[in-house]
Design an enzyme around this catalytic site. Structure first.
Site, short mmCIF file in Angstrom:
data_model
loop_
_atom_site.label_atom_id
_atom_site.label_comp_id
_atom_site.label_asym_id
_atom_site.label_seq_id
_atom_site.Cartn_x
_atom_site.Cartn_y
_atom_site.Cartn_z
N HIS A 175 0.81 -1.21 0.00
CA HIS A 175 0.00 0.00 0.00
C HIS A 175 0.85 1.27 0.00
O HIS A 175 0.35 2.37 -0.23
CB HIS A 175 -0.93 -0.01 1.22
CG HIS A 175 -2.22 0.72 0.99
ND1 HIS A 175 -2.46 1.54 -0.09
CD2 HIS A 175 -3.38 0.74 1.73
CE1 HIS A 175 -3.67 2.03 -0.02
NE2 HIS A 175 -4.26 1.56 1.06
N ASP A 183 -2.17 2.37 -4.51
CA ASP A 183 -3.39 2.82 -3.83
C ASP A 183 -4.54 1.85 -4.10
O ASP A 183 -4.46 0.99 -4.99
CB ASP A 183 -3.77 4.22 -4.30
CG ASP A 183 -2.78 5.28 -3.84
OD1 ASP A 183 -2.15 5.07 -2.77
OD2 ASP A 183 -2.62 6.30 -4.55
#
Length: 365
Positions: free
Chosen positions: A327, A331
């Site tokens: 992450h 995204d």
């Protein structure tokens, strides 16, 4: 003449190896190119072969760690093969009743039952301890490192495999006859992932300290189970390979991995990984990123499930997909978009993966 065999360099980043097992014994006569020892590096198990004919003298034992260039054995080429007498094995004739009595077993006419006693010594409670191979130890370190050094998250989706199953059912025999290999599902997934990676380039990137490296080539790592542990051989330049070329390369790499003949170069440098836990019956999982890559796609078993289509309940072959990603660099929009793109490509293979061409032409039948 005495020949000294030294540890070769399996790869640029490898400085030492561990002897996994000797395939010959001290004083054995070996022939040139005969496999004599298996060595473990951080990334693979390699097999060394004899450089000459002669009598071998071992300079290290199983479990020893040697540096690149160290002498592992010596071969005396002046010695010739000697005939060794073969001692026939003698088998003791033990009656079945005696074995049953000693093992505390009784027969009931249809099988075996263990006689229940109050003697604790009749219960086996043994265990054994063995050293993990260098490959397994390194794999353990990398898996823990991936969890500790990435912000790993997993997103899921479901895939209707009807179209892929229909293509494979219709063309698999002709494909096998024409090319000598099976038409599996991984070539379809590889094609779909490459297209999705082009749409979402962050998934094909890595973080290097404070910089992002975005790859403009597509080397797809495919997780393979081997006797020595999990390996991830790499299909290079998957974007320019045909279905046939992908299937042939997968078969070649899997064979090398399972037989301990794969090289370090063939299992390093991938940009994205596919792992098929469905081969072992897995329904759902959260695969661990193959660090330093930023994402891995987990495949699972195909099960007929009820789904709603056009307001009606019908049965379809469904596979659950799982995309684990870092992450820090990917995204939610990119991760979900990537997985949806893979799903759409595989549910519409004729239009998206084959560009509307005839299946027989694409598969070169």
């Amino acid at each position: 003449m005495i020949i000294e065999m030294k540890i070769p360099s399996p790869g640029e980043s490898i400085k030492d190896v561990e002897i996994s097992s000797w395939l010959v014994k001290e004083g054995d006569y070996v022939e040139k190119d005969q496999p004599i020892v298996e060595i473990d590096s951080d990334k693979a198990t390699l097999e060394l072969t004899a450089e000459k004919n002669g009598i071998i003298k071992l300079k290290a034992k199983a479990g020893d760690t040697l540096q690149i260039g160290d002498i592992i054995c010596m071969i005396d080429t002046s010695k010739e093969r000697t005939k060794k007498s073969v001692i026939p094995q003698q088998h003791e004739n033990i009656s079945a009743s005696k074995i049953l009595y000693e093992k505390n077993l009784i027969t009931n006419g249809s099988g075996l039952e263990r006689r229940i006693t109050n003697d604790p010594s009749s219960i086996s409670r043994t265990s054994n301890r063995e050293r993990l191979s260098k490959l397994r130890r390194k794999l353990s370190e990398r898996l823990v490192s991936a969890r500790n050094k990435t912000a790993m998250l997993t997103t899921f989706n479901e895939l209707d495999m009807s179209s892929i199953n229909e293509i494979r059912a219709k063309y698999k025999e002709a494909f096998q006859k024409r090319h000598g290999i099976n038409l599996g599902i991984i070539s379809f997934f590889t094609k779909a992932c490459v297209q999705a990676l082009k749409m979402y380039p962050d998934v094909n990137s890595i973080i290097d300290v404070e910089e992002k490296i975005c790859y403009h080539f597509y080397d797809i790592s495919i997780a393979v189970s081997s006797p020595k542990g999990l390996m991830v051989p790499v299909v290079r330049n998957a974007d320019i390979l045909s279905f046939i070329e992908i299937e042939k390369e997968l078969k070649r790499l899997a064979f090398l991995a399972r037989n301990g003949k794969i090289t370090v170069d063939e299992i390093t440098g991938g940009t994205f990984t596919i792992s098929n836990g469905g081969l072992f019956g897995s329904m759902f999982s959260t695969p661990i990123i193959n660090h330093p890559q930023s994402a891995i796609l987990g495949l699972h078993n195909i099960v007929n499930r009820p789904v709603v289509l056009d307001r009606k309940i019908t049965i379809r072959p469904i596979m659950y997909l799982a995309l684990s990603y870092d992450h820090r660099i990917i995204d939610g929009r990119e991760s979900v978009g990537f997985l949806v793109a893979v799903k759409e490509a595989l549910e519409n293979p004729l239009e998206i993966l084959m560009n509307g061409e005839k299946v027989s032409d694409v598969l070169e039948l």
